[in-house]
Design a protein around this motif. Structure first.
Motif, PDB file in Angstrom:
ATOM      1  N   LEU A  67       5.725   6.533   1.460  1.00 35.44           N
ATOM      2  CA  LEU A  67       4.534   7.365   1.529  1.00 35.44           C
ATOM      3  C   LEU A  67       3.334   6.529   1.095  1.00 35.44           C
ATOM      4  CD1 LEU A  67       5.796  10.718  -0.060  1.00 35.44           C
ATOM      5  CD2 LEU A  67       5.330  10.283   2.356  1.00 35.44           C
ATOM      6  N   PRO A  68       2.139   6.901   1.512  1.00 34.97           N
ATOM      7  CA  PRO A  68       0.955   6.153   1.080  1.00 34.97           C
ATOM      8  C   PRO A  68       0.780   6.258  -0.433  1.00 34.97           C
ATOM      9  CG  PRO A  68       0.409   7.776   2.788  1.00 34.97           C
ATOM     10  CD  PRO A  68       1.812   8.019   2.411  1.00 34.97           C
TER      11      PRO A  68
ATOM     12  N   PRO B 227      -7.421  18.790   3.576  1.00 27.89           N
ATOM     13  CA  PRO B 227      -8.831  18.829   3.177  1.00 27.89           C
ATOM     14  C   PRO B 227      -9.074  18.358   1.751  1.00 27.89           C
ATOM     15  CG  PRO B 227      -8.217  20.848   4.326  1.00 27.89           C
ATOM     16  CD  PRO B 227      -6.947  20.101   4.079  1.00 27.89           C
ATOM     17  N   ARG B 228      -8.019  18.246   0.943  1.00 28.04           N
ATOM     18  CA  ARG B 228      -8.145  17.855  -0.460  1.00 28.04           C
ATOM     19  C   ARG B 228      -7.977  16.347  -0.676  1.00 28.04           C
ATOM     20  NH1 ARG B 228      -6.802  21.999  -4.485  1.00 28.04           N
ATOM     21  NH2 ARG B 228      -6.742  24.049  -3.497  1.00 28.04           N
ATOM     22  N   THR B 229      -7.565  15.617   0.338  1.00 29.71           N
ATOM     23  CA  THR B 229      -7.247  14.196   0.159  1.00 29.71           C
ATOM     24  C   THR B 229      -8.483  13.370  -0.176  1.00 29.71           C
ATOM     25  OG1 THR B 229      -5.557  14.461   1.872  1.00 29.71           O
ATOM     26  CG2 THR B 229      -6.074  12.216   1.185  1.00 29.71           C
ATOM     27  N   LEU B 230      -8.380  12.575  -1.239  1.00 24.14           N
ATOM     28  CA  LEU B 230      -9.450  11.629  -1.560  1.00 24.14           C
ATOM     29  C   LEU B 230      -9.342  10.435  -0.626  1.00 24.14           C
ATOM     30  CD1 LEU B 230      -9.449  11.469  -5.492  1.00 24.14           C
ATOM     31  CD2 LEU B 230     -10.925  12.814  -3.996  1.00 24.14           C
ATOM     32  N   THR B 231     -10.417  10.138   0.089  1.00 28.04           N
ATOM     33  CA  THR B 231     -10.415   9.000   1.001  1.00 28.04           C
ATOM     34  C   THR B 231     -11.547   8.016   0.707  1.00 28.04           C
ATOM     35  OG1 THR B 231     -11.720  10.259   2.605  1.00 28.04           O
ATOM     36  CG2 THR B 231      -9.329  10.286   2.877  1.00 28.04           C
ATOM     37  N   ASP B 232     -12.446   8.369  -0.199  1.00 27.76           N
ATOM     38  CA  ASP B 232     -13.522   7.464  -0.586  1.00 27.76           C
ATOM     39  C   ASP B 232     -12.987   6.499  -1.648  1.00 27.76           C
ATOM     40  OD1 ASP B 232     -16.639   6.958  -0.664  1.00 27.76           O
ATOM     41  OD2 ASP B 232     -15.925   6.998  -2.749  1.00 27.76           O
ATOM     42  N   ARG B 233     -13.174   5.208  -1.447  1.00 28.12           N
ATOM     43  CA  ARG B 233     -12.595   4.214  -2.347  1.00 28.12           C
ATOM     44  C   ARG B 233     -13.165   4.311  -3.761  1.00 28.12           C
ATOM     45  NH1 ARG B 233     -12.308   1.629   2.659  1.00 28.12           N
ATOM     46  NH2 ARG B 233     -10.185   0.907   3.136  1.00 28.12           N
ATOM     47  N   ASP B 234     -14.445   4.637  -3.893  1.00 28.08           N
ATOM     48  CA  ASP B 234     -15.016   4.796  -5.229  1.00 28.08           C
ATOM     49  C   ASP B 234     -14.394   5.987  -5.944  1.00 28.08           C
ATOM     50  OD1 ASP B 234     -16.670   2.590  -5.025  1.00 28.08           O
ATOM     51  OD2 ASP B 234     -18.368   3.747  -4.238  1.00 28.08           O
TER      52      ASP B 234
ATOM     53  N   LEU C 242      -5.720  -3.759  -2.586  1.00 28.84           N
ATOM     54  CA  LEU C 242      -4.825  -2.777  -1.990  1.00 28.84           C
ATOM     55  C   LEU C 242      -5.588  -1.591  -1.396  1.00 28.84           C
ATOM     56  CD1 LEU C 242      -1.613  -2.475  -4.199  1.00 28.84           C
ATOM     57  CD2 LEU C 242      -1.921  -3.559  -1.987  1.00 28.84           C
ATOM     58  N   LEU C 243      -6.666  -1.187  -2.060  1.00 28.04           N
ATOM     59  CA  LEU C 243      -7.460  -0.089  -1.509  1.00 28.04           C
ATOM     60  C   LEU C 243      -8.134  -0.505  -0.204  1.00 28.04           C
ATOM     61  CD1 LEU C 243      -9.100   1.525  -4.671  1.00 28.04           C
ATOM     62  CD2 LEU C 243      -7.180   2.373  -3.321  1.00 28.04           C
ATOM     63  N   VAL C 244      -8.576  -1.751  -0.135  1.00 23.37           N
ATOM     64  CA  VAL C 244      -9.166  -2.256   1.111  1.00 23.37           C
ATOM     65  C   VAL C 244      -8.119  -2.311   2.220  1.00 23.37           C
ATOM     66  CG1 VAL C 244     -10.162  -4.290   2.221  1.00 23.37           C
ATOM     67  CG2 VAL C 244     -11.017  -3.536  -0.005  1.00 23.37           C
ATOM     68  N   ALA C 245      -6.893  -2.673   1.856  1.00 21.65           N
ATOM     69  CA  ALA C 245      -5.817  -2.788   2.849  1.00 21.65           C
ATOM     70  C   ALA C 245      -5.249  -1.432   3.256  1.00 21.65           C
ATOM     71  CB  ALA C 245      -4.693  -3.672   2.306  1.00 21.65           C
ATOM     72  N   SER C 246      -5.511  -0.393   2.468  1.00 18.76           N
ATOM     73  CA  SER C 246      -4.942   0.930   2.740  1.00 18.76           C
ATOM     74  C   SER C 246      -5.697   1.625   3.870  1.00 18.76           C
ATOM     75  CB  SER C 246      -4.991   1.808   1.485  1.00 18.76           C
ATOM     76  OG  SER C 246      -4.227   1.249   0.439  1.00 18.76           O
ATOM     77  N   GLU C 247      -4.949   2.298   4.719  1.00 23.47           N
ATOM     78  CA  GLU C 247      -5.549   3.118   5.777  1.00 23.47           C
ATOM     79  C   GLU C 247      -5.788   4.505   5.194  1.00 23.47           C
ATOM     80  OE1 GLU C 247      -4.530   4.795  10.258  1.00 23.47           O
ATOM     81  OE2 GLU C 247      -3.287   3.224   9.355  1.00 23.47           O
ATOM     82  N   LEU C 248      -6.998   4.745   4.733  1.00 23.83           N
ATOM     83  CA  LEU C 248      -7.317   5.981   4.021  1.00 23.83           C
ATOM     84  C   LEU C 248      -7.625   7.091   5.023  1.00 23.83           C
ATOM     85  CD1 LEU C 248      -9.632   4.492   1.228  1.00 23.83           C
ATOM     86  CD2 LEU C 248      -7.140   4.793   1.207  1.00 23.83           C
ATOM     87  N   GLN C 249      -6.718   8.028   5.133  1.00 23.64           N
ATOM     88  CA  GLN C 249      -6.935   9.148   6.038  1.00 23.64           C
ATOM     89  C   GLN C 249      -6.684  10.458   5.298  1.00 23.64           C
ATOM     90  OE1 GLN C 249      -4.100   9.402   9.250  1.00 23.64           O
ATOM     91  NE2 GLN C 249      -2.544   8.271   8.111  1.00 23.64           N
ATOM     92  N   ALA C 250      -7.357  11.503   5.716  1.00 24.31           N
ATOM     93  CA  ALA C 250      -7.252  12.806   5.073  1.00 24.31           C
ATOM     94  C   ALA C 250      -6.029  13.546   5.603  1.00 24.31           C
ATOM     95  CB  ALA C 250      -8.520  13.609   5.314  1.00 24.31           C
ATOM     96  N   HIS C 251      -4.975  13.600   4.810  1.00 30.00           N
ATOM     97  CA  HIS C 251      -3.778  14.343   5.198  1.00 30.00           C
ATOM     98  C   HIS C 251      -4.014  15.844   5.060  1.00 30.00           C
ATOM     99  CE1 HIS C 251      -1.164  10.749   5.468  1.00 30.00           C
ATOM    100  NE2 HIS C 251      -1.924  10.292   4.494  1.00 30.00           N
TER     101      HIS C 251
ATOM    102  N   THR D 121       0.815  -1.218   0.000  1.00 33.80           N
ATOM    103  CA  THR D 121       0.000   0.000   0.000  1.00 33.80           C
ATOM    104  C   THR D 121       0.848   1.266   0.000  1.00 33.80           C
ATOM    105  OG1 THR D 121      -0.096   0.056   2.423  1.00 33.80           O
ATOM    106  CG2 THR D 121      -1.815  -1.186   1.280  1.00 33.80           C
ATOM    107  N   GLU D 122       2.155   1.126  -0.098  1.00 31.13           N
ATOM    108  CA  GLU D 122       3.044   2.289  -0.030  1.00 31.13           C
ATOM    109  C   GLU D 122       3.940   2.384  -1.253  1.00 31.13           C
ATOM    110  OE1 GLU D 122       3.952   2.844   4.681  1.00 31.13           O
ATOM    111  OE2 GLU D 122       4.945   1.158   3.687  1.00 31.13           O
ATOM    112  N   ILE D 123       4.437   3.593  -1.490  1.00 34.16           N
ATOM    113  CA  ILE D 123       5.505   3.755  -2.473  1.00 34.16           C
ATOM    114  C   ILE D 123       6.809   3.894  -1.712  1.00 34.16           C
ATOM    115  CG2 ILE D 123       4.018   4.791  -4.205  1.00 34.16           C
ATOM    116  CD1 ILE D 123       5.275   7.536  -3.463  1.00 34.16           C
ATOM    117  N   VAL D 124       7.890   3.392  -2.306  1.00 33.21           N
ATOM    118  CA  VAL D 124       9.217   3.477  -1.708  1.00 33.21           C
ATOM    119  C   VAL D 124      10.108   4.256  -2.666  1.00 33.21           C
ATOM    120  CG1 VAL D 124      11.189   2.205  -0.791  1.00 33.21           C
ATOM    121  CG2 VAL D 124       8.884   1.231  -0.605  1.00 33.21           C
TER     122      VAL D 124
END
Length: 271
Positions: free
Chosen positions: A150-151, A184-191, A173-182, A126-129
């Motif tokens: 980073l996520p 106010p612009r961060t997309l956190t909805d999986r759809d 991977l989207l299910v495994a990702s911890e989606l949090q708003a870093h 779920t991360e980039i290196v």
């Protein structure tokens, strides 16, 4: 100061379930001890290492003894820390792949042309290196270097790399990702993320506008192997105070894609 073996051994943690006959639990525990060190915990006591890794004190001590004897760990008083020798493990990966040898001069040319920072990354779950970085100026609060993580979901390189997955892999991977708003612009909805990644797959590049950090805009393109599979991503990072996302795409997309094409062609010749 060296660790001594004066403490009486406690029973070694018994593996709860053996995944297969080829799984080496002691090796996995050693890697867990190495991973327990980081920016938040650069130096730890034996008890702290044991707690983080869920090993017994005796088990953690034996692993630290081994790492110390090999030069990967040093001790001062009760505190233990990794030594610079540990970098060799990571650079073994970098030097084993010809892509990074050919990519660095191309990225240096790109940075000299556009006067913005450029990085390359690969996907690790779920991360980039980060595997390469050519900076011009510091624009992020996070200090990025080779090996930084980073996520994937909220970074432009991450979305390029995610666009190379099939739908089932992407969903997992989207299910495994911890989606949090870093921000106010961060997309956190999986759809919404699926739609954004589908657009990246269609157009062949990604732009992320202040989703990871306010003020940071990133534009990325894929690096492909001979079969056309996305194996890495290259980006340009810029400040929202200097230009908008649309301006970055207009000015930087063409040179970025040209750099990605050059690297991909050289990778194809060497693979």
């Amino acid at each position: 100061m060296r660790i001594t073996s004066a403490d009486q051994d406690q029973p070694e943690d018994a593996p709860t379930e053996r995944a297969s006959d080829s799984y080496v639990h002691s090796f996995a525990r050693g890697l867990a001890v190495i991973r327990s060190f980081g920016a938040a915990h650069p130096a730890q006591t034996l008890s702290e290492v044991a707690a983080v890794t869920e090993l017994s004190r005796a088990g953690a001590r034996r692993i630290l003894l081994t790492l110390q004897s090999l030069g990967y760990v040093e001790a001062e008083g009760r505190l233990f820390r990794l030594t610079p020798k540990i970098l060799g493990l990571g650079f073994s990966y970098l030097t084993s792949l010809p892509i990074w040898n050919v990519a660095e001069p191309v990225m240096e040319d790109l940075v000299a042309q556009i006067h913005e920072s450029s990085s390359a990354a690969v996907l690790d779950r779920t991360e980039i290196v980060y595997v390469l970085r050519v900076p011009t100026r510091k624009i992020m609060a996070v200090n990025l270097s080779v090996g930084s993580r980073l996520p994937a979901y909220c970074t432009s390189m991450g979305r390029v790399l995610l666009s190379g997955l099939d739908e089932s892999e992407l969903d997992a991977l989207l299910v495994a990702s911890e989606l949090q708003a870093h921000t106010p612009r961060t997309l956190t909805d999986r759809d919404d993320l699926r739609k954004a990644i589908a657009l990246v797959r269609k157009q062949g590049w990604a732009v992320v506008d202040q989703e990871l950090e306010m003020g940071l805009i990133s534009l990325s393109a894929p690096i492909r192997n001979r079969q056309g599979t996305i194996i890495a991503a290259i980006n340009i990072s810029g400040s929202a105070q200097r230009q908008s996302a649309k301006q970055m795409v207009k000015v930087f997309l063409e040179p970025l894609q040209e750099a990605a094409r050059r690297i991909s062609e050289m990778v194809a010749l060497r693979s």
